[in-house]
Design a protein around this motif. Structure first.
Motif, PDB file in Angstrom:
ATOM      1  N   TRP A  17     112.951  99.552  35.247  1.00 16.63           N
ATOM      2  CA  TRP A  17     112.844  98.115  34.971  1.00 16.63           C
ATOM      3  C   TRP A  17     111.414  97.744  34.591  1.00 16.63           C
ATOM      4  O   TRP A  17     111.196  96.965  33.667  1.00 16.63           O
ATOM      5  CB  TRP A  17     113.314  97.339  36.192  1.00 16.63           C
ATOM      6  N   SER A  68     114.145 105.984  39.420  1.00 13.84           N
ATOM      7  CA  SER A  68     114.774 104.855  40.113  1.00 13.84           C
ATOM      8  C   SER A  68     114.845 103.624  39.211  1.00 13.84           C
ATOM      9  O   SER A  68     114.133 103.511  38.214  1.00 13.84           O
ATOM     10  CB  SER A  68     113.999 104.524  41.385  1.00 13.84           C
ATOM     11  N   SER A  69     115.678 102.711  39.593  1.00 17.29           N
ATOM     12  CA  SER A  69     115.852 101.503  38.791  1.00 17.29           C
ATOM     13  C   SER A  69     114.610 100.616  38.755  1.00 17.29           C
ATOM     14  O   SER A  69     114.328 100.022  37.715  1.00 17.29           O
ATOM     15  CB  SER A  69     117.072 100.716  39.262  1.00 17.29           C
ATOM     16  N   PRO A  70     113.820 100.484  39.836  1.00 17.79           N
ATOM     17  CA  PRO A  70     112.609  99.655  39.698  1.00 17.79           C
ATOM     18  C   PRO A  70     111.622 100.194  38.665  1.00 17.79           C
ATOM     19  O   PRO A  70     111.067  99.428  37.880  1.00 17.79           O
ATOM     20  CB  PRO A  70     111.993  99.673  41.098  1.00 17.79           C
ATOM     21  N   GLU A  78     111.966 104.251  47.045  1.00 15.43           N
ATOM     22  CA  GLU A  78     111.935 103.241  45.976  1.00 15.43           C
ATOM     23  C   GLU A  78     111.868 101.817  46.497  1.00 15.43           C
ATOM     24  O   GLU A  78     111.514 100.905  45.770  1.00 15.43           O
ATOM     25  CB  GLU A  78     113.145 103.390  45.065  1.00 15.43           C
ATOM     26  N   TYR A  79     112.153 101.600  47.762  1.00 13.07           N
ATOM     27  CA  TYR A  79     112.145 100.248  48.299  1.00 13.07           C
ATOM     28  C   TYR A  79     110.730  99.673  48.422  1.00 13.07           C
ATOM     29  O   TYR A  79     110.565  98.470  48.575  1.00 13.07           O
ATOM     30  CB  TYR A  79     112.856 100.209  49.653  1.00 13.07           C
ATOM     31  N   THR A  80     109.715 100.500  48.325  1.00 12.47           N
ATOM     32  CA  THR A  80     108.345  99.990  48.363  1.00 12.47           C
ATOM     33  C   THR A  80     107.945  99.329  47.048  1.00 12.47           C
ATOM     34  O   THR A  80     106.900  98.705  46.969  1.00 12.47           O
ATOM     35  CB  THR A  80     107.350 101.133  48.664  1.00 12.47           C
ATOM     36  N   LEU A  81     108.776  99.462  46.011  1.00 11.96           N
ATOM     37  CA  LEU A  81     108.450  98.917  44.692  1.00 11.96           C
ATOM     38  C   LEU A  81     108.998  97.518  44.457  1.00 11.96           C
ATOM     39  O   LEU A  81     108.613  96.871  43.488  1.00 11.96           O
ATOM     40  CB  LEU A  81     108.991  99.849  43.603  1.00 11.96           C
ATOM     41  N   TYR A  82     109.890  97.057  45.304  1.00 14.24           N
ATOM     42  CA  TYR A  82     110.480  95.748  45.088  1.00 14.24           C
ATOM     43  C   TYR A  82     109.455  94.652  45.347  1.00 14.24           C
ATOM     44  O   TYR A  82     108.640  94.741  46.238  1.00 14.24           O
ATOM     45  CB  TYR A  82     111.704  95.553  45.986  1.00 14.24           C
ATOM     46  N   GLY A  83     109.462  93.636  44.503  1.00 16.96           N
ATOM     47  CA  GLY A  83     108.554  92.510  44.635  1.00 16.96           C
ATOM     48  C   GLY A  83     107.284  92.634  43.825  1.00 16.96           C
ATOM     49  O   GLY A  83     106.449  91.738  43.870  1.00 16.96           O
TER      50      GLY A  83
END
Length: 103
Positions: A90, A85-87, A58-63
């Protein structure tokens, strides 16, 4: 002396402003499945949008910006834990459209 040029500039700006999607997220079981199945459905979607294949991380979705985003679910997307996931949640709350490709 900008008689004809000013109207053309306004025309180009208006075309860029109303582009339906800037980003398309493709979610499958993993990014390899998403890339493979995208080949079969990509002609249904805008060619000028940036396509991102979502892995299980899921960290690839931030930004990413959700304002003009389309989320395309392909294959066995329900097996990808990033879907809950939260992203992703959101993005949906902020107005990202979701399309499910069955096939």
């Amino acid at each position: 002396m900008r008689c004809g040029r000013g109207s053309r500039e306004a025309e180009v700006v208006s075309e860029a402003r109303f582009k339906p999607y800037d980003t398309i997220l493709v979610i499958g079981k993993d990014s390899a499945q998403a890339q493979f199945l995208w080949r079969y459905v990509r002609e249904k979607y805008p060619k000028d949008a940036r396509v991102k294949f979502v892995s299980r991380n899921e960290y690839t979705l931030y930004g990413l910006d959700a304002s003009k985003m389309l989320i395309v679910l392909v294959g066995e997307y329900w097996l990808n834990p990033v879907l809950e996931s939260s992203p992703i949640q959101w993005f949906k709350r902020l107005g990202a459209k979701v399309a499910v490709e069955k096939g």
